[in-house]
Design an enzyme around this catalytic site. Structure first.
Site, PDB file in Angstrom:
ATOM      1  N   LYS A 107       0.679 -56.916 -79.775  1.00  0.00           N
ATOM      2  CA  LYS A 107      -0.671 -56.441 -80.654  1.00  0.00           C
ATOM      3  C   LYS A 107      -1.526 -57.806 -79.297  1.00  0.00           C
ATOM      4  CE  LYS A 107       0.907 -53.087 -82.170  1.00  0.00           C
ATOM      5  NZ  LYS A 107       0.474 -52.422 -80.898  1.00  0.00           N
ATOM      6  N   GLU A 141      -7.518 -61.985 -87.535  1.00  0.00           N
ATOM      7  CA  GLU A 141      -8.745 -62.037 -87.502  1.00  0.00           C
ATOM      8  C   GLU A 141      -9.653 -61.530 -88.083  1.00  0.00           C
ATOM      9  OE1 GLU A 141      -8.126 -58.555 -85.184  1.00  0.00           O
ATOM     10  OE2 GLU A 141      -8.286 -56.787 -86.267  1.00  0.00           O
ATOM     11  N   ARG A 160       1.375 -43.332 -76.435  1.00  0.00           N
ATOM     12  CA  ARG A 160       2.669 -42.350 -76.473  1.00  0.00           C
ATOM     13  C   ARG A 160       1.508 -41.203 -77.467  1.00  0.00           C
ATOM     14  NH1 ARG A 160       1.409 -42.704 -81.979  1.00  0.00           N
ATOM     15  NH2 ARG A 160       1.843 -45.019 -82.850  1.00  0.00           N
TER      16      ARG A 160
END
Lengths: 496, 171
Positions: free
Chosen positions: A122, A205, A297
């Site tokens: 990430k 964040e 995916r």
């Protein structure tokens, strides 16, 4: 090569449940033989009976069996499959598995291992996005130093969201509202991250209040060419997991939609992305949006995109993996009507969505050409805690959002799944909520409207009616009421 | 004639008030005229006080899972033994949950029994049921011998009262 001459004659589906059934259906429609895998505990599952061939896999637990890449690749080779479709979850975002598939001279129906690796981290993927001009939320990157982390977190302003770098599925995630909480929550998140992902790196964040989760379905050719299949809205979540998704997003200004889709395509091109992927964004109430992550995916919620675009994403994935160029141009892709997906889960919404177990005693799917029910259930099947609690997906497609809402409510009322507690009734209440109908949704919807969405106390007559219906099906009661001998009296005190 | 059901942890006795010309039942004193339109596959259609109801229904042992349009229900048939346990104020007495006949007797007077242990077996409505001790103790009296008939609620067996056992000097 044309769509009539797929390169593969046989494909192994490295998954189970509804998604395995979904992929097997696509293969069958393309004239490609399918190979299913199953743990002994699911030997009578629907995907096993649907596939042309099925092989048992073993492991310490059913999930461990489905995560055993070596065993699965060996079965693919043994069964002479030419490719592996990983579905979602399990090995779908495991770069090592993709490499293993390629090393066995099989095609991996998905992106390149390097892309899986890049987007799977990430932190790295955020940096990659930022480098390519995609907006990312103000954030603090991990340092080994908790004090520095806390200080930096304070600078971006509270509340902040702490996340696991290798994260997903809400694990290792936590909202922190004050500096005093940072140290504790960071330590918990890091230990959770370590436990789930064997990677304790966390980052923080800015937490956007009342954010919406908007994601874009993309498709890349691996050479830098890419297109998008428009957006999906996935803001309705519980425990950080989606339960209702729709396409297109409600009340999204056309210019903002274009901007978001454009950002997603830029990222896909920059990553020289191959095959189907999803770029997730957080949309703030003021219209600013930030890159969240890219899922390399097929998504659980892909059917809503299929409904509104009329395209078959799984067939597109298979053709792309077989080396076919992108089958259409961006301008050929249009959106028609509105689609809603409800995830039917074995869980009790009245007990904080705690997973439930039981058995599928009876299932009645709703009947309408505008309703699609994707499931992997067979009647009599046990619902255990071995796997995820999602049992099925109900997708409706209406001419408008209002029409899709009405279709969904009717379909949820018609859909019967007896033998295990599910969220079906809850979902019907949720879709019927005035704020959902108005498109006033955000990721905190389920919590914000918890009181409205709770199971209302039953009217006396309704409960009595249910008791009478149950009584009329009870051998004991019928004997008393109707004096009917029961020569075939069997197990339990009930009869239909 | 009463059959007990449990919904959301609460017990609801369903009394049969009349069987002809139409079935009338009462739940907690609320009376309903019931017409059963029968079951097909998992669907049962009934009429209650002239109003149509449509349920999807499946069973798992003593538990019935039902769904009407907006709501799902789990209704448990209360085991007669449990019913006895919950309704008998006195745990010394083993009472008949329904009318029937004593089929066999497992314990005789003076035998010690553990809670849950079978004291005797009865047959009611062609269904054999074990009647069990509600607590640990000693059988004081078997009130109904083998093959004896009894009515619902009659005492079939009883334990030696708790107080007289506890008077043991070694305590």
């Amino acid at each position: 090569m044309t769509i009539n001459s797929p390169a593969f004659t046989k494909v192994l589906v490295a998954n189970r449940g509804e998604i395995a059934c979904r992929i097997i259906r696509a293969l069958s429609e393309m004239g490609i033989a399918s190979v299913a895998i199953y743990h002994i505990s699911e030997r009578r599952a629907r995907h096993v009976t649907m596939a042309d061939e099925a092989f048992e896999i073993s492991g310490d637990t059913p999930v461990a069996a489905h995560l055993d890449g070596e065993q699965i690749v060996a079965l693919a080779v043994q069964s002479e499959a030419a490719a592996i479709h990983p579905g979602y979850g399990f090995l779908s975002e495991n770069a090592g598995f993709a490499r293993r598939v390629l090393a066995a001279k099989l095609a991996f129906i998905g992106p390149d291992p390097e892309t899986i690796e890049l987007m799977g981290d990430k932190i790295a993927s955020r940096q990659f996005a930022a480098t390519h001009g995609i907006p990312v939320a103000p954030s603090v990157m991990p340092t080994g130093d908790l004090a520095a982390f806390t200080a930096a977190a304070e600078k971006i302003g509270f509340p902040i969201l702490i996340k696991a770098s290798a994260g997903g599925g809400g694990k290792g995630m936590s909202i922190v509202r004050s500096a005093a909480e940072v140290a504790d929550r960071a330590a918990i998140a890091a230990s959770e991250a370590e436990r789930y992902f064997s990677d304790n790196r966390i980052y923080a964040e800015r937490y956007i209040d009342q954010p919406r989760h908007i994601e874009v379905q993309v498709f890349g050719d691996g050479e830098g060419g890419a297109l998008h299949l428009y957006e999906r809205e996935c803001s309705i979540q519980r425990r950080f997991q989606k339960i209702v998704e729709e396409a297109p997003a409600a009340n999204l200004p056309e210019s903002l939609r274009a901007e978001i889709c454009d950002a997603a395509v830029r990222l896909t091109k920059a990553a020289r992305y191959r095959n189907a992927g999803t770029v997730e964004f957080i949309l703030a109430p003021d219209g600013s949006f930030y890159f969240l992550e890219m899922n390399t995916r097929l998504q659980v919620e892909h059917p809503v995109t299929e409904a509104v675009t009329g395209l078959d994403l799984v067939q597109m994935q298979i053709m792309a993996a077989a080396g076919h160029p992108l089958p259409l141009k961006q301008e050929d892709i249009t959106v028609s009507g509105h689609a809603i997906e409800c995830r039917i889960c074995a869980e009790d919404p009245e007990q904080d969505f705690f997973p439930e177990t039981g058995a599928v005693l009876a299932m009645t799917p709703p009947h309408s050409s505008r309703i699609r029910l994707d499931h992997g259930l067979a009647e009599g099947q046990a619902v255990t805690s071995n796997f995820d609690s999602m049992l099925a997906k109900l997708i409706t497609h209406g001419d408008s959002r209002e029409a899709a809402i009405e279709l969904s409510i009717a379909a949820l009322q018609e859909l019967t799944l007896l033998g295990v507690v599910t969220n079906i009734d809850y979902l019907a209440r949720l879709i019927d909520h005035p704020d959902f109908r108005a498109g006033r949704i955000h990721t905190g919807f389920v919590t914000e409207h918890a009181a409205d969405l709770a199971l209302p106390s039953a009217a006396l007559e309704d409960r009595d009616a249910a008791i009478i219906a149950a009584a009329l099906s009870s051998r004991e009661f019928r004997a008393l009421a109707f004096d009917i001998p029961e020569p075939y009296a069997s197990i339990g005190g009930w009869r239909n | 004639m009463t059959v007990r059901f449990v919904v959301e942890d609460k017990e609801y006795p369903v009394d049969i008030i009349a069987r002809t010309p139409v079935l009338v039942v009462a739940i907690d004193g609320r009376q309903y005229e019931v017409v059963d339109h029968g079951a097909h596959k998992n669907r049962r259609k009934i009429e209650i006080n002239g109003q149509a109801h449509d349920f999807m229904l499946a069973h798992d042992g003593n538990i019935a899972h039902l769904k009407s349009k907006n709501r799902s229900w789990t209704v448990s048939l209360l085991d007669p033994r449990q019913a006895t346990e919950q309704t008998a104020a006195n745990s010394d007495e083993i009472r008949a949950p329904m009318p029937g006949v004593v089929v066999s007797i497992a314990k005789k007077e003076g035998d010690t029994v553990a809670r849950g242990e079978t004291v005797l077996t009865i047959e009611s409505m062609k269904l054999q049921t074990n009647l069990t001790a509600l607590r640990d103790g000693v059988i004081g009296k078997i009130h109904k011998p083998q093959d004896a008939l009894f009515d619902k609620g009659e005492v079939i067996a009883s334990l030696v009262p708790e107080t007289s056992q506890n008077s043991s000097p070694t305590e």
